[in-house]
Write a protein that holds these residues in place. Structure first.
Motif, PDB file in Angstrom:
ATOM      1  N   LEU A 205       0.829  -1.211   0.000  1.00  0.00           N
ATOM      2  CA  LEU A 205       0.000   0.000   0.000  1.00  0.00           C
ATOM      3  C   LEU A 205       0.863   1.260   0.000  1.00  0.00           C
ATOM      4  N   VAL A 206       1.975   1.234   0.736  1.00  0.00           N
ATOM      5  CA  VAL A 206       2.888   2.381   0.748  1.00  0.00           C
ATOM      6  C   VAL A 206       3.461   2.602  -0.644  1.00  0.00           C
ATOM      7  N   LEU A 207       3.877   1.529  -1.310  1.00  0.00           N
ATOM      8  CA  LEU A 207       4.429   1.658  -2.661  1.00  0.00           C
ATOM      9  C   LEU A 207       3.375   2.189  -3.636  1.00  0.00           C
ATOM     10  N   GLN A 208       2.149   1.691  -3.517  1.00  0.00           N
ATOM     11  CA  GLN A 208       1.071   2.186  -4.373  1.00  0.00           C
ATOM     12  C   GLN A 208       0.799   3.664  -4.086  1.00  0.00           C
ATOM     13  N   SER A 209       0.800   4.036  -2.821  1.00  0.00           N
ATOM     14  CA  SER A 209       0.550   5.435  -2.450  1.00  0.00           C
ATOM     15  C   SER A 209       1.651   6.336  -2.990  1.00  0.00           C
ATOM     16  N   ARG A 210       2.897   5.881  -2.920  1.00  0.00           N
ATOM     17  CA  ARG A 210       3.998   6.672  -3.450  1.00  0.00           C
ATOM     18  C   ARG A 210       3.862   6.862  -4.955  1.00  0.00           C
ATOM     19  N   ALA A 211       3.505   5.791  -5.657  1.00  0.00           N
ATOM     20  CA  ALA A 211       3.335   5.889  -7.113  1.00  0.00           C
ATOM     21  C   ALA A 211       2.192   6.849  -7.448  1.00  0.00           C
ATOM     22  N   LYS A 212       1.094   6.735  -6.735  1.00  0.00           N
ATOM     23  CA  LYS A 212      -0.048   7.620  -6.971  1.00  0.00           C
ATOM     24  C   LYS A 212       0.324   9.058  -6.637  1.00  0.00           C
ATOM     25  N   ASN A 213       1.080   9.259  -5.544  1.00  0.00           N
ATOM     26  CA  ASN A 213       1.517  10.594  -5.145  1.00  0.00           C
ATOM     27  C   ASN A 213       2.403  11.210  -6.227  1.00  0.00           C
ATOM     28  N   GLU A 214       3.334  10.436  -6.765  1.00  0.00           N
ATOM     29  CA  GLU A 214       4.199  10.937  -7.838  1.00  0.00           C
ATOM     30  C   GLU A 214       3.380  11.307  -9.071  1.00  0.00           C
ATOM     31  N   GLU A 215       2.393  10.482  -9.382  1.00  0.00           N
ATOM     32  CA  GLU A 215       1.516  10.766 -10.529  1.00  0.00           C
ATOM     33  C   GLU A 215       0.744  12.067 -10.303  1.00  0.00           C
ATOM     34  N   LEU A 216       0.204  12.231  -9.098  1.00  0.00           N
ATOM     35  CA  LEU A 216      -0.546  13.450  -8.794  1.00  0.00           C
ATOM     36  C   LEU A 216       0.361  14.680  -8.782  1.00  0.00           C
ATOM     37  N   GLU A 217       1.577  14.532  -8.268  1.00  0.00           N
ATOM     38  CA  GLU A 217       2.515  15.657  -8.280  1.00  0.00           C
ATOM     39  C   GLU A 217       2.876  16.063  -9.699  1.00  0.00           C
ATOM     40  N   SER A 218       3.035  15.086 -10.599  1.00  0.00           N
ATOM     41  CA  SER A 218       3.324  15.439 -11.995  1.00  0.00           C
ATOM     42  C   SER A 218       2.112  16.117 -12.637  1.00  0.00           C
ATOM     43  N   GLN A 219       0.903  15.668 -12.296  1.00  0.00           N
ATOM     44  CA  GLN A 219      -0.296  16.330 -12.818  1.00  0.00           C
ATOM     45  C   GLN A 219      -0.383  17.762 -12.299  1.00  0.00           C
ATOM     46  N   ILE A 220      -0.056  17.965 -11.030  1.00  0.00           N
ATOM     47  CA  ILE A 220      -0.081  19.315 -10.461  1.00  0.00           C
ATOM     48  C   ILE A 220       0.942  20.194 -11.158  1.00  0.00           C
ATOM     49  N   ALA A 221       2.128  19.653 -11.412  1.00  0.00           N
ATOM     50  CA  ALA A 221       3.164  20.426 -12.111  1.00  0.00           C
ATOM     51  C   ALA A 221       2.696  20.803 -13.512  1.00  0.00           C
ATOM     52  N   GLU A 222       2.046  19.863 -14.212  1.00  0.00           N
ATOM     53  CA  GLU A 222       1.508  20.167 -15.542  1.00  0.00           C
ATOM     54  C   GLU A 222       0.438  21.249 -15.465  1.00  0.00           C
ATOM     55  N   LYS A 223      -0.450  21.133 -14.489  1.00  0.00           N
ATOM     56  CA  LYS A 223      -1.525  22.125 -14.333  1.00  0.00           C
ATOM     57  C   LYS A 223      -0.940  23.494 -13.986  1.00  0.00           C
ATOM     58  N   ASP A 224       0.088  23.513 -13.126  1.00  0.00           N
ATOM     59  CA  ASP A 224       0.722  24.791 -12.776  1.00  0.00           C
ATOM     60  C   ASP A 224       1.358  25.434 -14.001  1.00  0.00           C
ATOM     61  N   ALA A 225       2.017  24.615 -14.826  1.00  0.00           N
ATOM     62  CA  ALA A 225       2.637  25.145 -16.047  1.00  0.00           C
ATOM     63  C   ALA A 225       1.567  25.675 -16.994  1.00  0.00           C
ATOM     64  N   LYS A 226       0.469  24.938 -17.125  1.00  0.00           N
ATOM     65  CA  LYS A 226      -0.636  25.395 -17.988  1.00  0.00           C
ATOM     66  C   LYS A 226      -1.240  26.683 -17.452  1.00  0.00           C
ATOM     67  N   LEU A 227      -1.403  26.747 -16.129  1.00  0.00           N
ATOM     68  CA  LEU A 227      -1.961  27.947 -15.508  1.00  0.00           C
ATOM     69  C   LEU A 227      -1.049  29.143 -15.747  1.00  0.00           C
ATOM     70  N   ALA A 228       0.245  28.954 -15.602  1.00  0.00           N
ATOM     71  CA  ALA A 228       1.194  30.056 -15.836  1.00  0.00           C
ATOM     72  C   ALA A 228       1.130  30.496 -17.301  1.00  0.00           C
ATOM     73  N   GLU A 229       1.013  29.534 -18.208  1.00  0.00           N
ATOM     74  CA  GLU A 229       0.904  29.861 -19.630  1.00  0.00           C
ATOM     75  C   GLU A 229      -0.381  30.637 -19.918  1.00  0.00           C
ATOM     76  N   LEU A 230      -1.481  30.183 -19.320  1.00  0.00           N
ATOM     77  CA  LEU A 230      -2.757  30.875 -19.531  1.00  0.00           C
ATOM     78  C   LEU A 230      -2.739  32.268 -18.906  1.00  0.00           C
ATOM     79  N   GLU A 231      -2.110  32.416 -17.752  1.00  0.00           N
ATOM     80  CA  GLU A 231      -2.000  33.739 -17.139  1.00  0.00           C
ATOM     81  C   GLU A 231      -1.192  34.681 -18.019  1.00  0.00           C
ATOM     82  N   ALA A 232      -0.113  34.165 -18.614  1.00  0.00           N
ATOM     83  CA  ALA A 232       0.698  34.995 -19.510  1.00  0.00           C
ATOM     84  C   ALA A 232      -0.107  35.393 -20.741  1.00  0.00           C
ATOM     85  N   LYS A 233      -0.863  34.450 -21.288  1.00  0.00           N
ATOM     86  CA  LYS A 233      -1.714  34.757 -22.450  1.00  0.00           C
ATOM     87  C   LYS A 233      -2.778  35.780 -22.078  1.00  0.00           C
ATOM     88  N   PHE A 234      -3.365  35.620 -20.888  1.00  0.00           N
ATOM     89  CA  PHE A 234      -4.387  36.566 -20.446  1.00  0.00           C
ATOM     90  C   PHE A 234      -3.811  37.965 -20.299  1.00  0.00           C
TER      91      PHE A 234
END
Length: 167
Positions: free
Chosen positions: A42-71
């Motif tokens: 369960l710890v290994l699964q949680s770590r993998a899921k956490n890494e996946e969510l952190e990468s999604q957050i990083a992608e969303k942050d990059a998209k948000l920064a791009e959209l803010e610059a466009k705005f």
């Protein structure tokens, strides 16, 4: 039972109790081991899921920064096209109908170092930055055209009309 025969049954009972204790200890150890393995999984699964969510957050942050610059870019472009209320950017030899349709203003020729030539409702006037030109359209309405700034390529003017206050 006689006195000499009690040793064998007591030994059997002690051996059975010892065997049951060892068996119970081994069984409990096996259950604990399985629980630990499940927890580790369960710890290994949680770590993998956490890494996946952190990468999604990083992608969303990059998209948000791009959209803010466009705005911000779009907002700056919009502000350049349509500045604040009653403020107009006029290029040389361009005319505009302003102040709710009451005035037609045009920039005659390119601005010079000394000032600009403005045509207001067919009357040409010279002005410099900071000048305010008052125009009486009718006894009940006066308009003002102000020169905010100018350079070789454009002039920034303000224009507004107001009904005259009764006296």
């Amino acid at each position: 039972m006689s006195r000499g025969n009690w040793f064998l049954p007591a030994t059997v009972v002690v051996v059975l109790m010892l065997g049951a204790t060892i068996g119970a200890f081994t069984y409990r150890g096996d259950l604990d081991y399985r629980d630990i393995m499940d927890s580790n999984q369960l710890v290994l699964q949680s770590r993998a899921k956490n890494e996946e969510l952190e990468s999604q957050i990083a992608e969303k942050d990059a998209k948000l920064a791009e959209l803010e610059a466009k705005f911000k870019s779009a907002q700056a472009a919009l502000d350049a096209i349509v500045p604040s209320k009653n403020t107009y950017v006029i290029s040389p030899n361009q005319s505009m109908i302003v102040a709710g349709g009451h005035l037609t203003i045009a920039l005659v020729g390119s601005p010079t170092n000394g000032g600009i030539n403005i045509n207001i409702n067919g009357k040409q006037q010279s002005a410099t930055a900071g000048d305010v030109i008052s125009i009486a359209l009718a006894p009940s309405m006066t308009c003002q055209v102000g020169v905010q700034s100018f350079d070789m390529f454009k002039a920034v003017l303000t224009a507004s009309c107001a009904a005259a206050k009764p006296q």
